[in-house]
Design a protein around this motif. Structure first.
Motif, PDB file in Angstrom:
ATOM      1  N   GLU A  83       0.827  -1.224   0.000  1.00 32.33           N
ATOM      2  CA  GLU A  83       0.000   0.000   0.000  1.00 32.33           C
ATOM      3  C   GLU A  83       0.857   1.268   0.000  1.00 32.33           C
ATOM      4  N   GLY A  84       1.873   1.290  -0.822  1.00 34.51           N
ATOM      5  CA  GLY A  84       2.706   2.490  -0.954  1.00 34.51           C
ATOM      6  C   GLY A  84       3.787   2.622   0.117  1.00 34.51           C
ATOM      7  N   LEU A  85       3.829   1.694   1.092  1.00 36.97           N
ATOM      8  CA  LEU A  85       4.852   1.766   2.143  1.00 36.97           C
ATOM      9  C   LEU A  85       5.948   0.743   1.860  1.00 36.97           C
ATOM     10  N   ARG A  86       7.204   1.189   1.995  1.00 35.37           N
ATOM     11  CA  ARG A  86       8.340   0.333   1.666  1.00 35.37           C
ATOM     12  C   ARG A  86       8.633  -0.660   2.786  1.00 35.37           C
ATOM     13  N   VAL A  87       8.657  -1.935   2.442  1.00 34.55           N
ATOM     14  CA  VAL A  87       9.063  -2.955   3.416  1.00 34.55           C
ATOM     15  C   VAL A  87      10.565  -2.742   3.665  1.00 34.55           C
ATOM     16  N   THR A  88      10.937  -2.557   4.951  1.00 33.91           N
ATOM     17  CA  THR A  88      12.300  -2.125   5.287  1.00 33.91           C
ATOM     18  C   THR A  88      12.916  -3.023   6.362  1.00 33.91           C
ATOM     19  N   THR A  89      13.924  -3.804   5.993  1.00 36.76           N
ATOM     20  CA  THR A  89      14.587  -4.657   6.991  1.00 36.76           C
ATOM     21  C   THR A  89      15.575  -3.809   7.797  1.00 36.76           C
ATOM     22  N   LYS A  90      16.125  -4.427   8.842  1.00 32.60           N
ATOM     23  CA  LYS A  90      17.085  -3.735   9.700  1.00 32.60           C
ATOM     24  C   LYS A  90      18.295  -3.260   8.877  1.00 32.60           C
ATOM     25  N   PHE A 142      11.186  -2.136   9.636  1.00 29.45           N
ATOM     26  CA  PHE A 142      11.530  -0.894  10.328  1.00 29.45           C
ATOM     27  C   PHE A 142      10.865   0.327   9.694  1.00 29.45           C
ATOM     28  N   VAL A 143       9.551   0.220   9.567  1.00 25.55           N
ATOM     29  CA  VAL A 143       8.750   1.370   9.137  1.00 25.55           C
ATOM     30  C   VAL A 143       8.136   1.934  10.407  1.00 25.55           C
ATOM     31  N   ASN A 181       7.044   7.069   5.869  1.00 34.07           N
ATOM     32  CA  ASN A 181       6.588   7.538   4.570  1.00 34.07           C
ATOM     33  C   ASN A 181       6.619   9.072   4.583  1.00 34.07           C
ATOM     34  N   ALA A 182       7.216   9.664   3.569  1.00 32.71           N
ATOM     35  CA  ALA A 182       7.439  11.117   3.582  1.00 32.71           C
ATOM     36  C   ALA A 182       6.116  11.905   3.538  1.00 32.71           C
ATOM     37  N   ASP A 183       5.081  11.325   2.938  1.00 34.08           N
ATOM     38  CA  ASP A 183       3.781  12.012   2.920  1.00 34.08           C
ATOM     39  C   ASP A 183       3.224  12.106   4.345  1.00 34.08           C
ATOM     40  N   ASP A 184       3.338  10.989   5.070  1.00 33.21           N
ATOM     41  CA  ASP A 184       2.903  10.955   6.477  1.00 33.21           C
ATOM     42  C   ASP A 184       3.680  11.961   7.300  1.00 33.21           C
ATOM     43  N   ALA A 185       4.998  11.956   7.074  1.00 34.84           N
ATOM     44  CA  ALA A 185       5.862  12.853   7.842  1.00 34.84           C
ATOM     45  C   ALA A 185       5.437  14.299   7.591  1.00 34.84           C
TER      46      ALA A 185
END
Ligand code: ATP
Ligand code: MG
Length: 286
Positions: A83-90, A142-143, A181-185
Motif C-alpha cells: 500500500e505504498g509503504l516500503r518494506v524495510t529490513t534492519k 523498520f517502518v 513515509n514522507a507524505d505521512d511525515a
C-alpha cells in the motif's frame, strides 16, 4: 515596454496572496519521483526560495524513493511495497537513511546556491521526528509511525527566515532507525507546526480517475469520495499515503491540502499566487 507592464501586473496580482500568506507556514512535501531531474529540481527550489523572500515560511519534507530503489538494485536488495509503504529490513534502514541524508544535503546545498537559507534536519543533524514501530511492523519491518514531532525546533528554525529541510527518517525512543513515509511525515509536521497549507509535489498532474490519463484529472476531491476511490483501487500505490496524509491534516486543522505536479515549471507559484488552482485539492466533506 508592454512586456514590462505585464510583468508588473503579474506581481500586483500576487499581492492579495502575499498579504494573506505572509508569516504563515506551508509544508511542502517534495517527492523523490519529482526530484530526479536536476533542472526541474532547481526550478522547484527557486520557487520555494522566492516564497521565503515574500514572507511565507516554507518547510520542505523530501522523499527519495527512486534514489533508494537505485541503491537497493546496486546492492542486490529486494524492493517491496505494501500500500505504498516500503518494506524495510534492519539492514535496509541504514541504506535508506544514508541515501535520504544525501538527498537532504543536496537540497540544502542547492537552496544555498540559489541564495536562500536552509537548515538540514536529517538523523545526523537534527532528529525532529520521533517514531514508534508501525502497527503492521510484522510485515513492514523498520517502518515507523510518528509518535511526536519536535515542533519547537522546526518553528525556531523557520523564524529567522530559514527553510528547514527534513528527511523522513527517525531515531525512535528505542534508538532504532525508522523509515517514515514522507507524505505521512509532511502531514504530521504540518499539524504539529500549525501550517496553513500542505502541498504534496509529485510526478503526476494530480489524482486521476484513470491512472495515466491526464484528461481524467480530478481538481477537487472530497474526503468521502477519496475513501471510495481507495476502496475501488482507483487510487493506488504511492497515491494512497498522499491522500491519507491530506485527510489527516485537514481533520487536524490544516486549511488547505494540494497534490500537484512538481515537473510543471512554477507549479508551486501558480498554486499559491494565482486563482487558477492546479492539480488536485482534497477538501473536507460538506
Ligand atoms: N489514481 C491515481 N492518480 C494518479 N497517480 C496515481 C493514482 N494511483 C496511483 N498513482 C501513482 O502514485 C504515484 C505517486 O506516488 P509515488 O510514491 O510514486 O511518488 P512520490 O510520493 O512523489 O515520491 P516518493 O515516494 O519518492 O517521495 C504516481 O506516479 C502514480 O503512478
Ligand atoms: Mg511516495
Amino acid at each position: 515596454m508592454e512586456k514590462a507592464i505585464k510583468k508588473a501586473d503579474v506581481l500586483i496580482e500576487a499581492l492579495p496572496y502575499i498579504k494573506s500568506y505572509s508569516g504563515k507556514i506551508f509544508v511542502i512535501k517534495y517527492g523523490g519521483s519529482a526530484l530526479i531531474n536536476s533542472e526541474i529540481k532547481k526550478k522547484v527550489l527557486e520557487d520555494i526560495v522566492f516564497m521565503s523572500y515574500v514572507g511565507i515560511r516554507p518547510i520542505i519534507v523530501h522523499g527519495g524513493g527512486p534514489f533508494i530503489n537505485e541503491e537497493f538494485r546496486k546492492l542486490g536488495k529486494k524492493v517491496e511495497f505494501t500500500e505504498g509503504l516500503r518494506v524495510t529490513t534492519k539492514d535496509d534502514i541504514t541504506v535508506v537513511d544514508r541515501v535520504l541524508s544525501q538527498v537532504n544535503e543536496g537540497i540544502v546545498s542547492d537552496i544555498k546556491t540559489i541564495g536562500g537559507r536552509a537548515v538540514s534536519m536529517n538523523t545526523s543533524k537534527k532528529n525532529v521526528i520521533i517514531a514508534r514501530p508501525h502497527k503492521d511492523s510484522k510485515t513492514l519491518g523498520f517502518v515507523g509511525e510518528i509518535d511526536r514531532v519536535s515542533a519547537e525546533t522546526i518553528r525556531n528554525a523557520v523564524r529567522p527566515r530559514a527553510i528547514p529541510v527534513i528527511s523522513p527518517v527517525s531515531i525512535g525512543e528505542d534508538k532504532e532507525l525508522y523509515n517514515i513515509n514522507a507524505d505521512d511525515a509532511a502531514s504530521e509536521i504540518a499539524m504539529a507546526v500549525k501550517a496553513v497549507k500542505l502541498i504534496l509535489l509529485t510526478d503526476v498532474k494530480g489524482i486521476m480517475r484513470h491512472k495515466g490519463d491526464e484528461s481524467t484529472l480530478i481538481s477537487t476531491l472530497a474526503m468521502k469520495d477519496a475513501r471510495t476511490l481507495i476502496e475501488r483501487k482507483i487510487i493506488q500505490s504511492g497515491m494512497i499515503p498522499k491522500v491519507r496524509a491530506c485527510m489527516n491534516a485537514l481533520n487536524a486543522g490544516v486549511t488547505k491540502t494540494h497534490i500537484i505536479d512538481g515537473r510543471i515549471q512554477h507549479s508551486l507559484l501558480l498554486e499559491i499566487f494565482t486563482d487558477k488552482g492546479i492539480g488536485t485539492e482534497i477538501v473536507k466533506d460538506k
